[in-house]
Write a protein that holds these residues in place. Structure first.
Motif: not given
Length: 450
Positions: A229, A322-323, A225, A325, A240-242, A319, A275, A346
């Motif tokens: 990053r 990210a924390d 991870t 999705i 992180v929200i992707a 993926y 992201v 995730t």
């Protein structure tokens, strides 16, 4: 068994997330590859978009992609593709005649039509369904259709500013429903919608959920991870929200930006980052910088990282980085992104639409949000951003939920449907093109069965 797969408007060789390439490309390629690995020979017919690729691309043993010339290689918008249905069908017939005509008398009716070359046709999306319907009757083989999206369903859940699907498309879809030998749907909800909106017969529908590549999309270690990053230019200690997918209103990336902007203002200590990985598509092609402009307007440009679309072997790192999705789609027949995210460990926050309530186990592998109010989305995202224990527990559960879906299981179910149709077709003596053409001539001009 030999299958002619029709994917006119987008090729399984295209990079998902660019233009019209998305989940359907992932679906078609994985189904075709796994069919081939199970001993089914598959030719995928698609519209040629570049001269350099050649007519035939050997993808894997038993799997070819056939690029059929229909209109200009570039610059033809999706909305203009119906004008190329005849040209595309003619290109398919020409290719098949060249191959089938080498056996026996090339002047015979069967050789001219290409009959006997394939055991079954599987079309994807409504444009391909129209082509498949004609080929079904010319070749005298059964037609299986997977729509991926339906006009009547999409128009019930349009994003603000989105253009409704035209009535002409809905009429074409009705004809496909009336004439296909089997409609493959992703969920029972999709089957129920077809019965309601298109008067489909339950006996003509088969629920076959898509799969996920659990060997490729896997949870990453802490070190993996961190590496992901660093490579993506994302702070190591950020939340992180992707968003991953095509950038258009229907997919709802603007909902995520508005919700995240609210969270960033209220929780600066959480170092929240967004992201967005994808390329403009559909209505997004008209304003390709719309999301960049929105981020600037919301004052969060410095917190948002835009990434170009990438192949699956690279996408897995997004993926893993990210924390959470986010899948704020207005319509989603199944939600492959949500499934891939969970396979990678995730958790997902998704809209309660289409197949997403099946894809995401609410409260265990993610959360579902009613509607598309950014305030509601901010509340749902906040609950996972602020609660590390809840988010981590979902991360632990998510891969086991995704593992329930595999492309091998999907394809085994599909082959069973194929064999049943082929056996039934042959048992009723419908394997000759003359019989099928007689059937075609007996229909009324609307395309409905008598």
């Amino acid at each position: 068994m030999r299958v002619a797969m029709i994917s006119m408007h987008t090729s399984p060789l295209e990079q998902p997330g660019i233009g019209d390439a998305g989940g359907m490309n992932v679906y078609v390629r994985n189904v075709a590859e796994h069919l081939a690995s199970h001993g089914v020979e598959v030719d995928v017919f698609t519209r040629a978009t570049r001269a350099s690729q050649g007519e035939v691309v050997e993808v894997a043993p038993g799997l070819r992609v056939i690029n059929c010339v229909a209109g200009p290689f570039e610059g033809l918008p999706k909305e203009s593709l119906p004008t190329q249905l005849a040209a595309f069908t003619g290109s398919v017939l020409s290719f098949v005649r060249r191959e089938a005509g080498t056996d026996g008398d090339p002047s015979s009716p069967a050789a001219r039509a290409g009959a006997g070359h394939y055991d079954l046709i599987h079309s994807h999306y409504w444009l391909s369904g129209q082509v498949g319907w004609l080929l079904r009757d010319l070749w005298g083989v059964p037609l299986v259709h997977t729509a991926h999206t339906w006009a009547a369903v999409k128009n019930l859940g349009l994003a603000e500013g989105d253009t409704p699907e035209p009535e002409s498309r809905r009429i074409c879809e009705q004809q496909i429903v009336d004439n296909a030998d089997r409609i493959i749907v992703n969920t029972q909800d999709e089957a129920d919608a077809l019965v309601t909106a298109y008067d489909a017969e339950n006996t003509d529908l088969a629920v076959v959920p898509p799969g996920v590549d659990v060997d490729r999309f896997t949870p990453g270690s802490d070190r993996a991870t961190e590496r992901s990053r660093r490579e993506l230019g994302i702070p190591l200690r950020a939340k992180v929200i992707a968003f991953i997918g095509r950038l258009q209103m229907l997919k709802g990336p603007h909902i995520l930006l508005r919700a995240a902007a609210d969270l960033i203002r209220r929780h600066p200590e959480q170092n929240i980052r967004v992201v967005i990985c994808g390329g403009p598509s559909g209505t997004g092609m008209e304003r390709p910088d719309e999301l960049h402009d929105l981020a600037a307007e919301l004052g969060v440009s410095g917190y948002v990282r835009f990434l170009s679309p990438r192949p699956p072997e690279e996408l897995v790192s997004v993926y893993q980085a990210a924390d959470i999705i986010a899948v704020p789609s207005y319509n989603e027949s199944f939600g492959l992104v949500a499934l891939e995210a969970q396979a990678a460990g995730t958790p997902v926050v998704a809209a309660r639409v289409g197949g997403l309530p099946l894809t995401v186990t609410e409260g265990e592998s993610g959360l579902l949000v009613d509607g598309h109010d950014p305030a509601d989305w901010a509340h749902a995202l906040e609950s996972l951003v602020m609660d590390d224990d809840l988010r981590n527990s979902m991360s632990d559960v998510a891969p086991s939920h995704a593992a329930e879906y595999s492309w091998d299981v999907t394809v085994e179910r599909m082959i069973a449907e194929y064999r049943q149709l082929v056996d039934r077709w042959r048992a009723h003596g419908c394997s000759e093109p003359d019989v099928a053409l007689t059937s075609l001539a007996s229909r009324d001009p609307s395309g409905s069965r008598e």
